[in-house]
Design a protein around this motif. Structure first.
Motif, PDB file in Angstrom:
ATOM      1  N   HIS A 158      94.214  35.854  78.674  1.00  0.00           N
ATOM      2  CA  HIS A 158      93.798  34.442  78.290  1.00  0.00           C
ATOM      3  C   HIS A 158      93.020  34.443  77.095  1.00  0.00           C
ATOM      4  O   HIS A 158      92.977  33.402  76.172  1.00  0.00           O
ATOM      5  CB  HIS A 158      93.293  33.626  79.470  1.00  0.00           C
ATOM      6  CG  HIS A 158      94.085  33.360  80.604  1.00  0.00           C
ATOM      7  ND1 HIS A 158      93.970  32.477  81.712  1.00  0.00           N
ATOM      8  CD2 HIS A 158      95.584  33.565  80.836  1.00  0.00           C
ATOM      9  CE1 HIS A 158      95.147  32.718  82.252  1.00  0.00           C
ATOM     10  NE2 HIS A 158      96.175  33.198  81.850  1.00  0.00           N
ATOM     11  N   LEU A 159      91.818  34.901  77.238  1.00  0.00           N
ATOM     12  CA  LEU A 159      90.756  34.800  76.424  1.00  0.00           C
ATOM     13  C   LEU A 159      91.229  35.407  74.984  1.00  0.00           C
ATOM     14  O   LEU A 159      90.870  34.745  73.996  1.00  0.00           O
ATOM     15  CB  LEU A 159      89.338  35.404  76.658  1.00  0.00           C
ATOM     16  CG  LEU A 159      88.804  34.828  77.971  1.00  0.00           C
ATOM     17  CD1 LEU A 159      87.389  35.636  78.418  1.00  0.00           C
ATOM     18  CD2 LEU A 159      88.548  33.514  77.690  1.00  0.00           C
ATOM     19  N   SER A 160      92.017  36.488  74.920  1.00  0.00           N
ATOM     20  CA  SER A 160      92.159  37.354  73.767  1.00  0.00           C
ATOM     21  C   SER A 160      93.381  36.571  73.043  1.00  0.00           C
ATOM     22  O   SER A 160      93.147  36.456  71.865  1.00  0.00           O
ATOM     23  CB  SER A 160      92.648  38.770  74.163  1.00  0.00           C
ATOM     24  OG  SER A 160      91.225  39.575  74.620  1.00  0.00           O
ATOM     25  N   TYR A 212      85.846  31.262  79.260  1.00  0.00           N
ATOM     26  CA  TYR A 212      86.492  30.150  78.648  1.00  0.00           C
ATOM     27  C   TYR A 212      85.866  29.368  77.750  1.00  0.00           C
ATOM     28  O   TYR A 212      86.356  28.971  76.623  1.00  0.00           O
ATOM     29  CB  TYR A 212      87.275  29.371  79.830  1.00  0.00           C
ATOM     30  CG  TYR A 212      88.405  29.982  80.663  1.00  0.00           C
ATOM     31  CD1 TYR A 212      89.621  30.229  79.689  1.00  0.00           C
ATOM     32  CD2 TYR A 212      88.317  30.304  81.824  1.00  0.00           C
ATOM     33  CE1 TYR A 212      90.760  30.990  80.427  1.00  0.00           C
ATOM     34  CE2 TYR A 212      89.472  30.986  82.513  1.00  0.00           C
ATOM     35  CZ  TYR A 212      90.658  31.534  81.744  1.00  0.00           C
ATOM     36  OH  TYR A 212      91.564  32.026  82.310  1.00  0.00           O
ATOM     37  N   ALA A 213      84.635  29.272  78.047  1.00  0.00           N
ATOM     38  CA  ALA A 213      83.625  28.472  76.895  1.00  0.00           C
ATOM     39  C   ALA A 213      83.571  29.162  75.987  1.00  0.00           C
ATOM     40  O   ALA A 213      83.235  28.492  74.585  1.00  0.00           O
ATOM     41  CB  ALA A 213      82.284  27.946  77.850  1.00  0.00           C
ATOM     42  N   GLY A 214      83.820  30.495  75.658  1.00  0.00           N
ATOM     43  CA  GLY A 214      83.663  31.262  74.617  1.00  0.00           C
ATOM     44  C   GLY A 214      84.732  30.906  73.547  1.00  0.00           C
ATOM     45  O   GLY A 214      84.667  31.381  72.468  1.00  0.00           O
ATOM     46  N   ALA A 247      81.105  32.619  87.274  1.00  0.00           N
ATOM     47  CA  ALA A 247      80.368  32.564  85.882  1.00  0.00           C
ATOM     48  C   ALA A 247      81.238  33.178  84.769  1.00  0.00           C
ATOM     49  O   ALA A 247      81.303  32.857  83.588  1.00  0.00           O
ATOM     50  CB  ALA A 247      78.712  32.937  86.012  1.00  0.00           C
ATOM     51  N   ALA A 248      81.563  34.319  85.045  1.00  0.00           N
ATOM     52  CA  ALA A 248      82.344  35.168  84.083  1.00  0.00           C
ATOM     53  C   ALA A 248      83.529  34.320  83.606  1.00  0.00           C
ATOM     54  O   ALA A 248      83.953  34.322  82.365  1.00  0.00           O
ATOM     55  CB  ALA A 248      82.564  36.551  84.502  1.00  0.00           C
TER      56      ALA A 248
END
Length: 150
Positions: A135-137, A17-19, A11-12
């Motif tokens: 990845h997110l940053s 990634y959806a964020g 879920a994290a």
């Protein structure tokens, strides 16, 4: 001390990634319809500032859950919120905004995994944490930079 045997919950990963979607939508709005420019940039700025502040909260939570966190972590965990607030002040005061503020947030986001990497030397992080954070940053940092260029 990098990683643990505890895996990062699925879920994290998925929600992380959806964020990236809100910022991607803001960039798409710029490309699709120039009349939406102000809405896209203001919304993208707000989202980047919220997420940057959220990162500080995540670091604060990691510090609280660690048996012996590094002393530098608490002050560093407060910085993203203070930086986000500082990037908001030009808008309030009617100064040049949003381009400089977007650049500050973009660079802050792009550099933020360095804190996680340093943190991983002191406390156990879930397996895959640093990879996800990079990845997110990078994703959010680069899309925020695209908004700054608009």
């Amino acid at each position: 001390m990098t990683g643990t045997t505890r895996p990062l919950p699925d879920a994290a990963k998925w929600l992380g990634y959806a964020g990236l979607l809100p910022q991607a939508i803001a960039v798409a709005m710029l490309l699709e319809d120039t009349t939406l420019k102000w809405i896209a940039i203001a919304g993208g700025y707000g989202y980047a500032a919220f997420i940057f502040s959220f990162l500080g909260g995540a670091w604060w939570g990691l510090a609280l859950s660690a048996a012996n966190p590094p002393r530098w972590l608490y002050p560093v965990a407060v910085l993203p919120s203070l930086i986000a607030l500082a990037t908001y002040l030009p808008w309030i005061w009617g100064l040049q905004w949003p381009e400089p503020s977007l650049w500050v947030l973009a660079f802050g986001l792009l550099l933020s995994p360095l804190v996680d990497r340093a943190l991983g030397r002191h406390i156990a992080l879930p397996k895959g944490w640093l990879r996800l954070r990079v990845h997110l940053s990078v994703g959010l940092g680069l899309t925020t930079a695209l908004l700054a260029l608009a």
